[in-house]
Design a protein around this motif. Structure first.
Motif, PDB file in Angstrom:
ATOM      1  N   VAL A   1      65.906  -9.383 -34.986  1.00 38.95           N
ATOM      2  CA  VAL A   1      66.144 -10.569 -36.057  1.00 38.95           C
ATOM      3  C   VAL A   1      65.030 -11.173 -36.823  1.00 38.95           C
ATOM      4  CG1 VAL A   1      67.559 -12.730 -35.876  1.00 38.95           C
ATOM      5  CG2 VAL A   1      68.411 -10.616 -34.754  1.00 38.95           C
ATOM      6  N   GLY A   2      64.870 -11.898 -37.746  1.00 35.69           N
ATOM      7  CA  GLY A   2      63.867 -12.288 -38.260  1.00 35.69           C
ATOM      8  C   GLY A   2      63.842 -13.893 -37.584  1.00 35.69           C
TER       9      GLY A   2
ATOM     10  N   ARG B   1      68.112 -27.651 -51.779  1.00 32.13           N
ATOM     11  CA  ARG B   1      67.236 -26.841 -51.563  1.00 32.13           C
ATOM     12  C   ARG B   1      66.526 -26.847 -50.053  1.00 32.13           C
ATOM     13  NH1 ARG B   1      61.361 -25.999 -54.764  1.00 32.13           N
ATOM     14  NH2 ARG B   1      60.709 -27.643 -53.297  1.00 32.13           N
ATOM     15  N   LEU B   2      66.794 -25.879 -49.360  1.00 29.70           N
ATOM     16  CA  LEU B   2      66.104 -25.558 -48.185  1.00 29.70           C
ATOM     17  C   LEU B   2      64.936 -24.834 -48.128  1.00 29.70           C
ATOM     18  CD1 LEU B   2      69.413 -25.009 -45.882  1.00 29.70           C
ATOM     19  CD2 LEU B   2      68.245 -27.082 -46.342  1.00 29.70           C
ATOM     20  N   ARG B   3      64.109 -25.304 -47.637  1.00 35.09           N
ATOM     21  CA  ARG B   3      62.624 -24.618 -47.510  1.00 35.09           C
ATOM     22  C   ARG B   3      62.582 -23.939 -46.005  1.00 35.09           C
ATOM     23  NH1 ARG B   3      57.456 -26.432 -50.651  1.00 35.09           N
ATOM     24  NH2 ARG B   3      58.552 -25.220 -52.244  1.00 35.09           N
ATOM     25  N   THR B   4      62.344 -22.819 -45.920  1.00 31.20           N
ATOM     26  CA  THR B   4      62.399 -22.160 -44.486  1.00 31.20           C
ATOM     27  C   THR B   4      61.148 -21.268 -44.246  1.00 31.20           C
ATOM     28  OG1 THR B   4      64.689 -22.023 -44.270  1.00 31.20           O
ATOM     29  CG2 THR B   4      63.553 -20.900 -42.694  1.00 31.20           C
ATOM     30  N   THR B   5      60.271 -21.507 -43.328  1.00 35.82           N
ATOM     31  CA  THR B   5      59.133 -20.392 -43.120  1.00 35.82           C
ATOM     32  C   THR B   5      59.442 -19.899 -41.945  1.00 35.82           C
ATOM     33  OG1 THR B   5      57.865 -22.639 -43.643  1.00 35.82           O
ATOM     34  CG2 THR B   5      56.677 -20.877 -42.506  1.00 35.82           C
ATOM     35  N   MET B   6      59.219 -18.404 -42.032  1.00 37.26           N
ATOM     36  CA  MET B   6      59.558 -17.369 -41.053  1.00 37.26           C
ATOM     37  C   MET B   6      58.555 -16.438 -40.785  1.00 37.26           C
ATOM     38  SD  MET B   6      62.342 -15.516 -43.195  1.00 37.26           S
ATOM     39  CE  MET B   6      63.098 -17.112 -43.988  1.00 37.26           C
ATOM     40  N   LYS B   7      58.569 -15.634 -39.861  1.00 35.67           N
ATOM     41  CA  LYS B   7      57.380 -14.414 -39.880  1.00 35.67           C
ATOM     42  C   LYS B   7      57.585 -13.536 -40.998  1.00 35.67           C
ATOM     43  CE  LYS B   7      56.795 -14.983 -34.475  1.00 35.67           C
ATOM     44  NZ  LYS B   7      56.989 -14.319 -33.517  1.00 35.67           N
ATOM     45  N   ALA B   8      56.517 -12.849 -41.074  1.00 43.59           N
ATOM     46  CA  ALA B   8      56.638 -11.867 -42.334  1.00 43.59           C
ATOM     47  C   ALA B   8      56.802 -10.483 -41.850  1.00 43.59           C
ATOM     48  CB  ALA B   8      55.337 -11.838 -43.117  1.00 43.59           C
ATOM     49  N   TYR B   9      57.557  -9.751 -42.388  1.00 44.69           N
ATOM     50  CA  TYR B   9      57.849  -8.187 -41.958  1.00 44.69           C
ATOM     51  C   TYR B   9      57.445  -7.378 -43.144  1.00 44.69           C
ATOM     52  CZ  TYR B   9      60.084 -10.963 -38.221  1.00 44.69           C
ATOM     53  OH  TYR B   9      60.547 -11.819 -37.217  1.00 44.69           O
ATOM     54  N   GLY B  10      57.954  -6.232 -43.027  1.00 44.00           N
ATOM     55  CA  GLY B  10      57.591  -5.104 -43.834  1.00 44.00           C
ATOM     56  C   GLY B  10      58.406  -5.324 -45.226  1.00 44.00           C
ATOM     57  N   LYS B  11      58.669  -4.124 -46.054  1.00 47.18           N
ATOM     58  CA  LYS B  11      59.273  -4.386 -47.067  1.00 47.18           C
ATOM     59  C   LYS B  11      61.130  -4.057 -46.740  1.00 47.18           C
ATOM     60  CE  LYS B  11      55.939  -2.596 -50.159  1.00 47.18           C
ATOM     61  NZ  LYS B  11      55.307  -1.643 -51.240  1.00 47.18           N
ATOM     62  N   THR B  12      61.945  -4.106 -47.884  1.00 46.91           N
ATOM     63  CA  THR B  12      63.303  -3.770 -47.498  1.00 46.91           C
ATOM     64  C   THR B  12      63.495  -2.600 -47.078  1.00 46.91           C
ATOM     65  OG1 THR B  12      63.423  -3.254 -49.903  1.00 46.91           O
ATOM     66  CG2 THR B  12      64.292  -5.416 -49.088  1.00 46.91           C
TER      67      THR B  12
ATOM     68  N   GLY C   1      63.128  -2.619 -37.420  1.00 48.14           N
ATOM     69  CA  GLY C   1      63.954  -2.978 -38.263  1.00 48.14           C
ATOM     70  C   GLY C   1      64.657  -4.481 -38.134  1.00 48.14           C
ATOM     71  N   ILE C   2      64.405  -5.363 -39.006  1.00 52.15           N
ATOM     72  CA  ILE C   2      64.596  -6.463 -38.734  1.00 52.15           C
ATOM     73  C   ILE C   2      65.722  -7.202 -39.746  1.00 52.15           C
ATOM     74  CG2 ILE C   2      63.588  -8.940 -38.907  1.00 52.15           C
ATOM     75  CD1 ILE C   2      62.418  -7.426 -36.891  1.00 52.15           C
ATOM     76  N   ILE C   3      66.861  -8.018 -39.198  1.00 50.39           N
ATOM     77  CA  ILE C   3      67.785  -8.393 -40.028  1.00 50.39           C
ATOM     78  C   ILE C   3      67.372  -9.876 -40.409  1.00 50.39           C
ATOM     79  CG2 ILE C   3      70.279  -9.411 -40.228  1.00 50.39           C
ATOM     80  CD1 ILE C   3      70.878  -7.334 -37.908  1.00 50.39           C
ATOM     81  N   ILE C   4      67.384 -10.393 -41.714  1.00 53.88           N
ATOM     82  CA  ILE C   4      67.060 -11.597 -42.224  1.00 53.88           C
ATOM     83  C   ILE C   4      68.299 -12.262 -43.334  1.00 53.88           C
ATOM     84  CG2 ILE C   4      64.699 -10.980 -42.483  1.00 53.88           C
ATOM     85  CD1 ILE C   4      65.091 -10.726 -45.477  1.00 53.88           C
TER      86      ILE C   4
END
Length: 670
Positions: free
Chosen positions: A342-343, A371-382, A434-437
């Protein structure tokens, strides 16, 4: 991109804008006084404008006319004259850093439906007649030695302040031609939003031989001033010119938190960190890595930044309807923290809303968005950018397992799609491959109905037939047949996972046209998607669609997952069996992984690219963990097709070998 591909993409964009601007509540009328109230404090005063009109030789004060602009003036001459007037305005009011650029006109034929008539073929303009360009923190710096065609809009797209559309009096008097002008203006605004990822709102000025109209666009649609005579109200005309070419870039709708440094040619983004303190991040990529291609609605733009400790982060800007019953993504942060698959959200802020941008405008049919601005960890491509079959199956498995963990925490995602499942990072451990966002439509399950989520939402190509049926029934397009099972459940998300897997397998280049046709049908409107999926279900049931020749699954197929879900549906009650459903679903995937690994081990001379580690319950042990390599691979979507969604409005683009492919999402309203 070839010329044919560019024309094809432009034609599709015009059709999309036509459909979007036809929605009720997209356009509202606003008087000149409202624009004065909203923007007047940052512009020259009425007295200063009157002084300009007295001094300029271009306007005849005695006759109250612009003598060089007769009513029957041809289009070419009118463009030159408007350009001359604007240049004189820039000089008089010392608008340094602003230039007016005439563009070469090219048209494209687009067939569009008119109410009560068959499709109408229109030759629409692909570029505005005039653009105002700027320089400074809001604009991509020009690089020395660049040689480009100055008459092309693409040359100046990143420096465009505002757009000017010039039309003849005859154009405005023709009702159908007037509709076409509105379409072209909206298309030009859409292009500004799309290519300038930090644009909050923008202006289009429509000028004819005898009149002028100002169009303001934001993520809620457009505000239109009255069509005003440039001869009877010359001060309005000049004020509009001053507004759309203002030297204050925030007045033009640029987001001042995303800025260019002209000396270093670098870009930064300002937001808050985990402690809630303001922080300025350098952008790792100067352009958004993910952006919507629509004007209005749940628009999403993602930026990749470098964190305070050098780590990769993603900053996601998303517009959502104010007072929505669905909790915002950040509200679930404490419930999703630390969950594998999970993201992970680091920080968030709400920094902008349409009501404030439009104040003092108000209308009972206007829906405010924030507008909501959210910062999250980075992962790979779709996930549809998988490099090999191991990477796909591991990512798919961990995403499904992550979804189960969310459900155990009382959260239902409700928008599983190829866009919302990411490949893990190159060093990802089992559980995070695999990460759900994207939890913008996720809900907390209520205690009295812990398995059920109300209201149809989702991304059309990946939405279950039950949810599509609910949406069409709510829209009055299907007869009502409500039953106890008419809720969004975990099973609908498992259907979505099934469709994602099929999408990834069938979208590979080189697969038969039948597979690509199938995916195109899934991505059409809800009715076509429902029909195609029902036909597909029959085909799977009788063994016609096992897996494509170029499928990442090879020796297995998607039939077991289909058979499982279909069996669950026949049970009648599904809520009390959810844990069993997840267990069996994951067991099928695990068996596929084991079969795949055995196949690889038996291939003489084959070098294994990825080893699987089974340290999770239900996944058999088969060796040490090695990271799945992530290459710079193309998007596995046939022909860069556009896809539609269901909820508010959204959308996205992904870079492919330096080119951009738009993937359109239109969603079902909750």
């Amino acid at each position: 991109m070839t010329e044919d591909a560019n024309v094809k993409q432009t034609r599709a964009a015009f059709k999309s804008v036509w459909e979007e601007t036809g929605y009720e509540g997209f356009s509202f009328k606003a008087p000149y006084e409202l624009f004065i109230s909203r923007f007047g404090s940052g512009l020259p005063s009425r007295d200063e404008i009157s002084a300009f009109l007295r001094d300029t030789e271009l306007f005849n004060n005695e006759k109250g006319k612009w003598p060089t602009i007769p009513e029957d003036m041809c289009h070419k001459d009118l463009v030159l004259e408007i350009q001359r007037i604007m240049n004189e305005v820039f000089v008089h009011f010392k608008y340094s850093g602003r230039e007016i650029q005439a563009l070469r006109q090219e048209s494209v034929a687009v067939n569009l439906p008119l109410e009560g008539k068959s499709d109408k073929a229109w030759n629409v303009q692909m570029a505005p007649d005039l653009i105002i360009t700027g320089e400074g923190w809001a604009y991509h710096p020009r690089f020395e030695g660049e040689e480009r065609d100055s008459a092309l809009w693409a040359t100046h797209m990143q420096q465009t302040c505002s757009v000017v559309v010039v039309r003849t009096t005859e154009d405005l008097e023709d009702p159908e031609r007037d509709l076409q002008i509105d379409l072209e203006a909206s298309f030009f605004a859409q292009q500004c939003f799309y290519h300038q990822g930090h644009r909050i709102f923008c202006f289009v000025l429509v000028v004819a031989a005898g009149s002028v109209q100002l169009l303001y666009y934001d993520r809620g649609g457009t505000l239109c001033s009255p069509l005003t005579s440039i001869h009877d109200f010359p001060e309005h005309f000049i004020w509009y010119i001053l507004l759309v070419s203002s030297t204050n870039d925030e007045i033009l709708g640029f987001d001042e938190t995303i800025r260019w440094d002209s000396e270093t040619k670098t870009r930064t983004l300002t937001t808050v960190n985990e402690a809630g303190n303001k922080v300025q991040y350098p952008l790792k990529c100067s352009e958004p890595i993910f952006r919507s291609d629509e004007i209005k609605g749940r628009i999403t733009t993602c930026w990749e930044v470098e964190g305070e400790n050098g780590e990769r982060l993603i900053v996601r800007d998303a517009w959502r309807e104010d007072n929505s019953e669905i909790p915002p993504e950040w509200a679930l942060r404490e419930h999703t923290k630390g969950i594998r698959g999970v993201g992970q959200i680091i920080a968030y802020e709400s920094d902008c809303n349409l009501s404030t941008l439009r104040y003092p405008f108000s209308h009972p049919d206007f829906k405010n968005h924030i507008r909501l601005r959210t910062t999250m960890k980075a992962y790979g491509k779709t996930i549809d950018c998988f490099e090999n079959r191991e990477q796909l199956l591991y990512a798919f498995r961990d995403a499904v397992a992550g979804h189960r963990r969310l459900w155990e925490q009382g959260i239902l995602h409700r928008d599983i799609s190829a866009n919302n499942i990411l490949l893990g990072n190159s060093d990802a451990q089992v559980g995070d491959r695999g990460i759900i966002i994207d939890f913008e439509t996720a809900i907390r399950l209520e205690p009295e109905q812990p398995f059920l989520g109300k209201a149809p939402v989702g991304t059309v190509p990946f939405t279950s037939t039950k949810i599509l049926t609910m949406a069409l029934t709510n829209a009055g397009l299907l007869p009502s047949s409500r039953s106890q099972g008419d809720f969004h459940t975990h099973l609908d998300d498992l259907w979505s996972f099934f469709y994602v897997l099929c999408w990834c397998c069938f979208a590979k280049k080189g697969d038969p046209k039948a597979y690509r046709r199938l995916l195109n049908e899934w991505g059409q409107d809800a009715e076509e998607s429902l029909r195609s999926k029902r036909e597909f279900h029959d085909s799977v049931h009788y063994g016609y669609y096992r897996s494509s020749p170029h499928s990442a699954l090879f020796s297995i197929d998607s039939s077991p997952l289909y058979a499982l879900i279909w069996t669950i549906l026949s049970e009648g009650s599904i809520d009390c069996h959810a844990k069993k459903h997840y267990d069996i679903y994951l067991e099928i995937i695990d068996k596929a992984i084991v079969a795949m690994e055995e196949e690889i081990r038996c291939e003489d001379g084959h070098v294994r690219r990825v080893e699987v580690t089974a340290k999770e319950p239900g996944l058999p042990t088969s060796g040490e963990t090695k990271a799945a390599p992530l290459g710079d691979i193309p998007l596995n979507i046939p022909n860069g097709k556009r896809k539609r969604d269901m909820q508010d409005e959204g959308e996205q683009d992904i870079k492919d070998d330096g080119k951009t492919k738009a993937r359109k999402d239109k969603k079902i309203a909750t």
